[in-house]
Design a protein around this motif. Structure first.
Motif, mmCIF file in Angstrom:
data_model
loop_
_atom_site.group_PDB
_atom_site.id
_atom_site.type_symbol
_atom_site.label_atom_id
_atom_site.label_comp_id
_atom_site.label_asym_id
_atom_site.label_seq_id
_atom_site.Cartn_x
_atom_site.Cartn_y
_atom_site.Cartn_z
ATOM 1 N N CYS A 352 0.766 -1.224 -0.021
ATOM 2 C CA CYS A 352 0.081 -0.130 -0.229
ATOM 3 C C CYS A 352 0.868 1.224 0.016
ATOM 4 O O CYS A 352 1.980 1.124 0.544
ATOM 5 C CB CYS A 352 -0.965 -0.073 1.381
ATOM 6 S SG CYS A 352 -2.169 -1.347 1.224
ATOM 7 N N GLU A 354 1.073 5.789 0.073
ATOM 8 C CA GLU A 354 0.168 7.025 1.019
ATOM 9 C C GLU A 354 -0.758 7.729 -0.194
ATOM 10 O O GLU A 354 -0.632 7.620 -1.362
ATOM 11 C CB GLU A 354 1.299 7.913 1.337
ATOM 12 C CG GLU A 354 2.259 7.403 2.411
ATOM 13 C CD GLU A 354 1.551 7.491 3.632
ATOM 14 O OE1 GLU A 354 0.698 8.020 3.839
ATOM 15 O OE2 GLU A 354 1.968 6.633 4.370
ATOM 16 N N PHE A 357 -7.703 8.479 0.996
ATOM 17 C CA PHE A 357 -8.840 7.503 1.011
ATOM 18 C C PHE A 357 -10.124 7.990 0.733
ATOM 19 O O PHE A 357 -10.474 8.935 1.728
ATOM 20 C CB PHE A 357 -8.566 6.505 2.390
ATOM 21 C CG PHE A 357 -9.889 5.411 2.399
ATOM 22 C CD1 PHE A 357 -9.551 4.251 1.757
ATOM 23 C CD2 PHE A 357 -10.911 5.525 3.233
ATOM 24 C CE1 PHE A 357 -10.533 3.247 1.762
ATOM 25 C CE2 PHE A 357 -11.908 4.692 3.165
ATOM 26 C CZ PHE A 357 -11.574 3.250 2.651
ATOM 27 N N TRP A 377 -8.835 2.117 -2.941
ATOM 28 C CA TRP A 377 -9.081 1.854 -1.529
ATOM 29 C C TRP A 377 -8.117 0.897 -0.904
ATOM 30 O O TRP A 377 -8.336 0.199 -0.219
ATOM 31 C CB TRP A 377 -10.653 1.363 -1.533
ATOM 32 C CG TRP A 377 -11.550 2.097 -2.256
ATOM 33 C CD1 TRP A 377 -12.152 3.379 -1.945
ATOM 34 C CD2 TRP A 377 -12.485 1.787 -3.275
ATOM 35 N NE1 TRP A 377 -12.875 3.891 -2.701
ATOM 36 C CE2 TRP A 377 -13.147 2.968 -3.759
ATOM 37 C CE3 TRP A 377 -12.621 0.771 -3.990
ATOM 38 C CZ2 TRP A 377 -14.222 2.950 -4.657
ATOM 39 C CZ3 TRP A 377 -13.280 0.379 -5.267
ATOM 40 C CH2 TRP A 377 -14.100 1.705 -5.335
ATOM 41 N N ARG A 379 -5.796 0.389 1.284
ATOM 42 C CA ARG A 379 -5.395 1.031 2.661
ATOM 43 C C ARG A 379 -4.954 -0.195 3.810
ATOM 44 O O ARG A 379 -5.653 -1.081 3.643
ATOM 45 C CB ARG A 379 -6.723 1.621 3.334
ATOM 46 C CG ARG A 379 -6.237 2.591 4.478
ATOM 47 C CD ARG A 379 -7.492 3.515 4.986
ATOM 48 N NE ARG A 379 -8.662 2.867 5.397
ATOM 49 C CZ ARG A 379 -9.610 3.466 5.902
ATOM 50 N NH1 ARG A 379 -9.655 4.882 6.406
ATOM 51 N NH2 ARG A 379 -10.802 2.695 6.371
#
Length: 461
Positions: A352, A354, A357, A377, A379
């Motif tokens: 993942c 940065e 979201f 999405w 995250r």
């Protein structure tokens, strides 16, 4: 019953059947509706529905902004990979705009779209009270129109002579009656609740599928017509299938068993391995592929894993999730290999990146260097408690059906039948080659139910 010749006999008791019955009765036809379910379970799959996808050129009832024909059509092409009869698809889309006011005039009430993973306020009108309220409204109209409805009436045979419908054989309370009519509308759904038929099409894996719709759609009329030479459309392995809670009942679990957590989760199979991009697109355009994806996994089962930050982002299932403070503990509770699931989640988290979201929109928050990727999405799953849901394929309806023309008339071995029309899931394969677009089944049923009723009534006038 056997002494009467009806103008129009409607086989089925769901949305398409009821729309056909209303149209025919309002044109002064003498109409008989034969519903195989008992009265408390009337309405076929329609009673499990929630919404209707509708084209509109400006704000319409609860629908916001506009949803033009081309955008609607392109949405359909995307989910079907172009496997649709394009002229009939556009016909369905165009005629949907007039259907919503017609539905309101016949007692259907709408409410604004739900939120969460749906994002449907512009495209789909939601029924106040759900599909059961819609079905009840239409049955009330039929009562006002003097239409005869027979429940627990299983039609076993459509009698056709030289391309012309003559009568139905219908089993009522253990007695088979021959009921004659001048025209017939077939709206009795697909074959998904005949598990043996489903297994012949899919193989033994189909016995692990759950049927989230009515148990009464067993394809009896469809099979009878095909055996008599009616033209078929659709692939028997294609269907509207979504990922539902694996704890749902075999039949009739309905909409409450659907799980909308996939976009915010990591989904693994029984070996704790990811197998598809969970964030490929907004949920209404992708939820219908997950039934088939899970069906292709070992034992036809998968597991959706989220953390506490995503627990409130989607409409909850009727069943609570498994809960644990560590991924390994969650794996043990769900029967997954703890070390393997921990490794899969750790690998995902490391991939993942940065970013911002945004749960309501495609946010481009994607993994890097991970196969398969998660493209929105993405995250990290790091905030306990962790939650897990078991997923199974939940079939709503099959696409193998009867071929119809734009007037909903059924095609036989020597051309269109003189006086047989079809509407709803029994002919949806004429438009849906594969995939599914949220709310489109009700659109097909309403548009072609109305057409079939109008055409049948005009024939007998």
């Amino acid at each position: 019953m056997e002494q009467t010749e009806w103008d129009v006999i409607i086989v089925g008791g769901g949305n398409a059947a009821l729309c056909a019955a209303i149209e025919a009765a309002e044109a002064n036809a003498r109409v008989l509706v034969l519903e195989s379910a008992p009265k408390p379970y009337r309405g076929g799959n329609s009673r499990h529905t929630r919404n209707f996808r509708c084209m509109h050129r400006g704000p319409l009832s609860v629908l916001t902004d506009s949803y033009a024909e081309d955008e609607y059509f392109n949405d359909l092409l995307r989910v079907t990979n172009g496997k649709t009869e394009k002229d009939m698809a556009r016909q369905t889309i165009r005629e949907s705009e007039a259907c919503l006011p017609w539905m309101e005039r016949h007692g259907v009430r709408f409410q604004p779209s739900l939120s969460g993973t749906l994002s449907l306020s512009r495209t789909n009108a939601f029924f106040l009270g759900g599909g059961k309220a819609l079905v009840n409204a239409y049955y009330n109209v039929l009562e006002d129109l003097g239409v005869t409805v027979l429940y627990e009436a299983e039609v076993t045979h459509i009698q056709v002579t030289e391309q012309r419908f003559e009568a139905v054989d219908v089993a009522v309370a253990g007695t088979v009656l021959k009921v004659r009519g001048r025209a017939a509308v077939l709206a009795s759904g697909g074959f998904q609740s005949d598990i043996d038929w489903l297994a012949r099409a899919w193989g033994p894996a189909a016995r692990n599928f759950l049927i989230r719709g009515t148990r009464f759609n067993r394809g009896v009329v469809l099979n009878d017509m095909l055996e008599q030479g009616a033209e078929s459309v659709g692939d028997p392995t294609q269907c509207h299938a979504v990922a539902i809670d694996g704890r749902a009942p075999k039949f009739d679990g309905g909409i409450v068993t659907r799980l909308d957590c996939v976009p915010f989760s990591v989904v693994v199979n029984r070996d704790a391995e990811r197998f598809y991009d969970e964030g490929e697109d907004v949920w209404p355009k992708r939820y219908a592929i997950w039934g088939r994806l899970v069906a292709a996994q070992p034992d036809q089962v998968a597991f959706s894993i989220i953390d506490s930050r995503s627990a409130e982002l989607f409409m909850p299932s009727v069943f609570p999730p498994e809960r644990a403070n560590t991924i390994a503990e969650l794996a043990q509770k769900m029967g997954l290999p703890p070390e393997k699931l921990t490794h899969t989640i750790d690998t995902f988290n490391a991939a993942c990146s940065e970013g911002h979201f945004t749960p309501q929109d495609l946010d481009g928050l994607s993994t890097q260097g991970l196969e398969p990727p998660k493209t929105n999405w993405a995250r990290p799953i790091v905030e306990p408690p962790f939650f897990g849901y078991v997923l199974r394929p939940g079939v709503t309806f099959t696409y193998l059906g009867l071929k119809v023309d734009p007037t909903a008339r059924v095609s036989g071995p020597d051309g269109p039948y003189e006086n047989i029309w079809a509407a709803g899931e029994i002919m949806a394969g004429s438009i849906l080659g594969q995939g599914y677009l949220a709310g489109f089944g009700m659109t097909i049923g309403t548009v072609f139910g109305r057409i079939a009723g109008q055409e049948a009534a005009a024939y007998v006038a």
